[in-house]
Motif scaffolding. Structure first.
Motif, mmCIF file in Angstrom:
data_model
loop_
_atom_site.group_PDB
_atom_site.id
_atom_site.type_symbol
_atom_site.label_atom_id
_atom_site.label_comp_id
_atom_site.label_asym_id
_atom_site.label_seq_id
_atom_site.Cartn_x
_atom_site.Cartn_y
_atom_site.Cartn_z
ATOM 1 N N LEU A 213 0.783 -1.235 0.000
ATOM 2 C CA LEU A 213 0.000 0.000 0.000
ATOM 3 C C LEU A 213 0.816 1.287 0.000
ATOM 4 O O LEU A 213 0.247 2.364 -0.181
ATOM 5 N N ASP A 214 2.117 1.216 0.215
ATOM 6 C CA ASP A 214 2.925 2.435 0.231
ATOM 7 C C ASP A 214 2.771 3.186 -1.093
ATOM 8 O O ASP A 214 2.802 2.591 -2.169
ATOM 9 N N SER A 215 2.596 4.481 -1.008
ATOM 10 C CA SER A 215 2.374 5.280 -2.225
ATOM 11 C C SER A 215 3.628 5.441 -3.070
ATOM 12 O O SER A 215 3.551 5.803 -4.241
ATOM 13 N N MET B 277 -4.886 -16.567 11.166
ATOM 14 C CA MET B 277 -5.131 -15.184 11.590
ATOM 15 C C MET B 277 -6.244 -14.579 10.755
ATOM 16 O O MET B 277 -6.521 -15.022 9.643
ATOM 17 N N LYS B 278 -6.850 -13.526 11.303
ATOM 18 C CA LYS B 278 -7.786 -12.701 10.547
ATOM 19 C C LYS B 278 -7.448 -11.235 10.805
ATOM 20 O O LYS B 278 -7.143 -10.858 11.944
ATOM 21 N N LEU B 279 -7.499 -10.454 9.719
ATOM 22 C CA LEU B 279 -7.129 -9.040 9.798
ATOM 23 C C LEU B 279 -8.290 -8.157 9.365
ATOM 24 O O LEU B 279 -8.999 -8.478 8.404
ATOM 25 N N LEU B 280 -8.464 -7.051 10.056
ATOM 26 C CA LEU B 280 -9.285 -5.945 9.576
ATOM 27 C C LEU B 280 -8.335 -4.784 9.383
ATOM 28 O O LEU B 280 -7.636 -4.372 10.324
ATOM 29 N N ILE B 281 -8.269 -4.259 8.144
ATOM 30 C CA ILE B 281 -7.280 -3.220 7.848
ATOM 31 C C ILE B 281 -7.951 -1.954 7.332
ATOM 32 O O ILE B 281 -9.067 -1.991 6.795
ATOM 33 N N ASP B 282 -7.252 -0.842 7.510
ATOM 34 C CA ASP B 282 -7.669 0.459 6.968
ATOM 35 C C ASP B 282 -6.596 0.894 5.973
ATOM 36 O O ASP B 282 -5.481 1.264 6.360
ATOM 37 N N GLU B 283 -6.928 0.808 4.691
ATOM 38 C CA GLU B 283 -5.949 1.113 3.644
ATOM 39 C C GLU B 283 -5.554 2.587 3.614
ATOM 40 O O GLU B 283 -4.529 2.945 3.027
ATOM 41 N N THR B 284 -6.337 3.448 4.238
ATOM 42 C CA THR B 284 -6.062 4.886 4.172
ATOM 43 C C THR B 284 -5.000 5.331 5.178
ATOM 44 O O THR B 284 -4.501 6.448 5.087
ATOM 45 N N LYS B 285 -4.671 4.493 6.121
ATOM 46 C CA LYS B 285 -3.717 4.865 7.158
ATOM 47 C C LYS B 285 -2.279 4.658 6.685
ATOM 48 O O LYS B 285 -2.020 3.996 5.685
ATOM 49 N N LYS C 195 -0.010 1.650 11.108
ATOM 50 C CA LYS C 195 -1.319 2.003 11.663
ATOM 51 C C LYS C 195 -2.486 1.422 10.862
ATOM 52 O O LYS C 195 -3.632 1.831 11.038
ATOM 53 N N ARG C 196 -2.209 0.444 10.014
ATOM 54 C CA ARG C 196 -3.250 -0.053 9.120
ATOM 55 C C ARG C 196 -4.071 -1.182 9.729
ATOM 56 O O ARG C 196 -5.210 -1.400 9.317
ATOM 57 N N ILE C 197 -3.511 -1.945 10.652
ATOM 58 C CA ILE C 197 -4.239 -3.063 11.251
ATOM 59 C C ILE C 197 -5.167 -2.533 12.344
ATOM 60 O O ILE C 197 -4.724 -1.972 13.345
ATOM 61 N N LYS C 198 -6.459 -2.731 12.161
ATOM 62 C CA LYS C 198 -7.449 -2.261 13.125
ATOM 63 C C LYS C 198 -7.926 -3.378 14.045
ATOM 64 O O LYS C 198 -8.371 -3.119 15.160
ATOM 65 N N MET C 199 -7.844 -4.598 13.560
ATOM 66 C CA MET C 199 -8.196 -5.743 14.395
ATOM 67 C C MET C 199 -7.401 -6.947 13.914
ATOM 68 O O MET C 199 -7.222 -7.148 12.706
ATOM 69 N N LEU C 200 -6.928 -7.745 14.866
ATOM 70 C CA LEU C 200 -6.155 -8.933 14.549
ATOM 71 C C LEU C 200 -6.557 -10.039 15.519
ATOM 72 O O LEU C 200 -6.538 -9.844 16.741
ATOM 73 N N ARG D 241 -10.167 -13.796 5.309
ATOM 74 C CA ARG D 241 -9.149 -13.666 6.368
ATOM 75 C C ARG D 241 -8.511 -12.283 6.371
ATOM 76 O O ARG D 241 -7.843 -11.914 7.334
ATOM 77 N N VAL D 242 -8.724 -11.530 5.308
ATOM 78 C CA VAL D 242 -8.361 -10.107 5.287
ATOM 79 C C VAL D 242 -9.605 -9.320 4.878
ATOM 80 O O VAL D 242 -10.183 -9.565 3.820
ATOM 81 N N LYS D 243 -10.019 -8.401 5.739
ATOM 82 C CA LYS D 243 -11.155 -7.539 5.423
ATOM 83 C C LYS D 243 -10.721 -6.082 5.477
ATOM 84 O O LYS D 243 -9.844 -5.710 6.259
#
Length: 525
Positions: free
Chosen positions: A427-429, A445-453, A457-462, A521-523
């Motif tokens: 995701l790095d610009s 594992m399961k990840l909830l990520i925020d691509e805008t961060k 700081k992208r992993i919101k839940m693990l 597993r990735v949301k």
């Protein structure tokens, strides 16, 4: 002198003769040289990239091909070097005196036959097709160093890598460029290998070599080539990736064409950046690249570009190359054709965050090793397996290495850091900060990520094993073909000596029927 005396006697005849000779000379193939004409000269470049050892046709789903089963039924298999060869012959025969054939890497590795011969089978085919040059890709280094160097020696064409240096002496470790004289033109061909090669593969195989972008060195090299060799055209064979190639073109002057690889982009409309044409022709033999250039006064005056789809059922394979492929396959055919199981669902690799193929691989690693987590590399290469029988060759197309399963333990906080770094790779610009792959593959594992961060700081839940992540806990991990066990935070590292691809074959044989699927597993938030 004799002609001059006749000219004094017959000035009108002489003038007419000189005029006719000039017209003939200017129209003759190869008559025009750099800086000595006002007419354009044509040059054709044919190229392949990211063939990944696929000597025979295969099914291959792209991330955007959401209804691939329907497409595969209609189109059939794609690629296969005998079919690519038929197209090479067709387009080279149209202008043999002004055609170059190049390869941008990741060609010697990726299948069972490529692995068993350590790439030698692929070099034989490339020699038969009379390639003019190539640059190695990162997977071409997935053989022991001595095997890689043998392939370089066996190649009847130069293998170029201007950014590959000997770490002890600081000298270039490979030829950096060649000057090819063709159709009256001088063409400089420079190779640039994958910048992260030493980081992403088996480090023993590249020990003593360094890579990198090396902008300053390449700028100086191009400047020296233009001053000393005075080429009409500077072509870079790049294995840096499409986005990196575009940034590179914007920052490094003097490149006319970049023929790219690594990221498997199907570039139908090439961008022109800082007077540099940037091209790439997909992967796995799905396309043959063709670039027709008009060169005038040492510059590109115009171009036509096409990537030609290789639909195997619509092409008569080149008989010489087909026989060569049949011969190199023969010792392994019985082993590779053995049916070991069945899949109820389609196994595909390419997608940014998860794929059915890698979900199956990592789930299998974790199941057979009884660890909390399993990791596998974010490879872009690999065939697609349609619902039905699974052969040994299919599994070698999934994991074409002899690397072992390795187990280790790692603290939760460090595991999270690894995942954040892997997300940044995607995701790095800044293309220079990306490794050019998809997200590292995992199970457990399961990840909830925020691509805008931003970074870290992208992993919101693990969650791990269905339970909330614990930063202080030591998690057990199994991996193959990754470098995660080399992390300073990895503890209790054990090389199981079990070859991952062989264990997968046994696993499928035991299961008999598999049905991998996407399970979220990735949301994305």
């Amino acid at each position: 002198m004799r002609m001059s005396r006749q000219g004094r006697l017959f000035p009108a005849v002489l003038i007419l003769a000189i005029s006719l000779f000039a017209v003939w000379w200017l129209s003759a193939p190869g008559a025009l040289a750099s800086g000595k004409n006002s007419e354009s000269v044509n040059l054709r470049i044919l190229w392949t990239n990211d063939m990944h050892g696929y000597l025979v046709p295969l099914y291959h789903r792209e991330p955007f091909e959401k209804d691939y089963l329907k497409q595969a039924k209609k189109e059939g298999k794609i690629g296969g070097w005998a079919y690519v060869a038929a197209l090479i012959n067709k387009y080279r025969s149209q202008a043999p005196e002004r055609t170059l054939l190049l390869d941008a890497g990741d060609s010697w590795h990726g299948t069972g036959v490529a692995l068993f011969t350590k790439g030698a089978a692929i070099v034989k085919v490339m020699n038969a097709l009379k390639y003019d040059a190539m640059t190695p890709g990162n997977v071409d280094f997935l053989y022991p160093k001595e095997e890689f160097l043998k392939r370089v020696e066996e190649a009847d064409f130069p293998v170029l890598a201007a950014n590959m240096y000997d770490m002890e002496w600081g000298d270039p470790a490979m030829p950096q460029y060649i000057i090819k004289k063709i159709n009256g033109l001088k063409v400089a061909v420079i190779g640039i290998a994958y910048q992260w090669t030493a980081k992403t593969g088996n480090r023993e195989y590249t020990k003593g070599w360094s890579f990198g972008l090396r902008e300053d060195e390449i700028r100086k090299l191009i400047k020296d080539i233009r001053a000393d060799d005075k080429p009409d055209l500077v072509v870079v064979l790049s294995h840096m990736g499409f986005k990196v190639d575009q940034k590179y073109a914007s920052r490094v002057d003097g490149i006319d064409v970049i023929i790219g690889a690594h990221t498997h982009d199907n570039v139908h409309k090439p961008p022109v950046i800082n007077n540099t044409i940037v091209v790439q022709a997909g992967s796995h033999g799905k396309f043959l690249g063709k670039l027709d250039l008009k060169i005038k006064d040492g510059k590109v005056a115009g171009f036509d570009h096409e990537i030609i789809r290789v639909v195997s059922k619509d092409i008569t394979p080149d008989p010489k190359i087909k026989k060569l492929i049949d011969d190199v396959y023969a010792p392994y055919k019985k082993k590779l054709s053995r049916i070991i199981g069945e899949t109820k669902t389609m196994l595909f690799r390419r997608d940014t965050y998860e794929s059915t193929m890698d979900n199956f691989i990592t789930d299998a690693y974790r199941d057979m090793s009884k660890t909390d987590v399993a990791l596998a590399p974010a490879w872009r290469f690999g065939l697609t397996i349609l619902p039905g029988s699974i052969t040994v060759e299919d599994v070698y197309g999934m994991v074409p290495t002899e690397e072992p399963l390795i187990t280790f333990s790692i603290k939760g906080s460090n595991l999270r850091s690894i995942l954040e770094a892997a997300l940044d790779n995607v995701l790095d610009s800044d293309p220079y900060a990306q490794l050019g792959g998809d997200l590292i593959r995992f199970s457990g594992m399961k990840l909830l990520i925020d691509e805008t961060k931003g970074f870290g700081k992208r992993i919101k839940m693990l969650t791990v094993g269905g339970a909330p992540f614990d930063s202080e806990r030591q998690y057990t991990v199994v991996s193959a073909n990754t470098q995660m066990y080399n992390a300073p935070s990895a503890e209790k590292v054990v090389n199981t000596r079990k070859v991952a691809v062989e264990e997968l074959i046994k696993y499928i044989e035991k299961k008999k029927v598999i049905a991998p699927k996407l399970d979220g597993r990735v949301k994305i938030k």
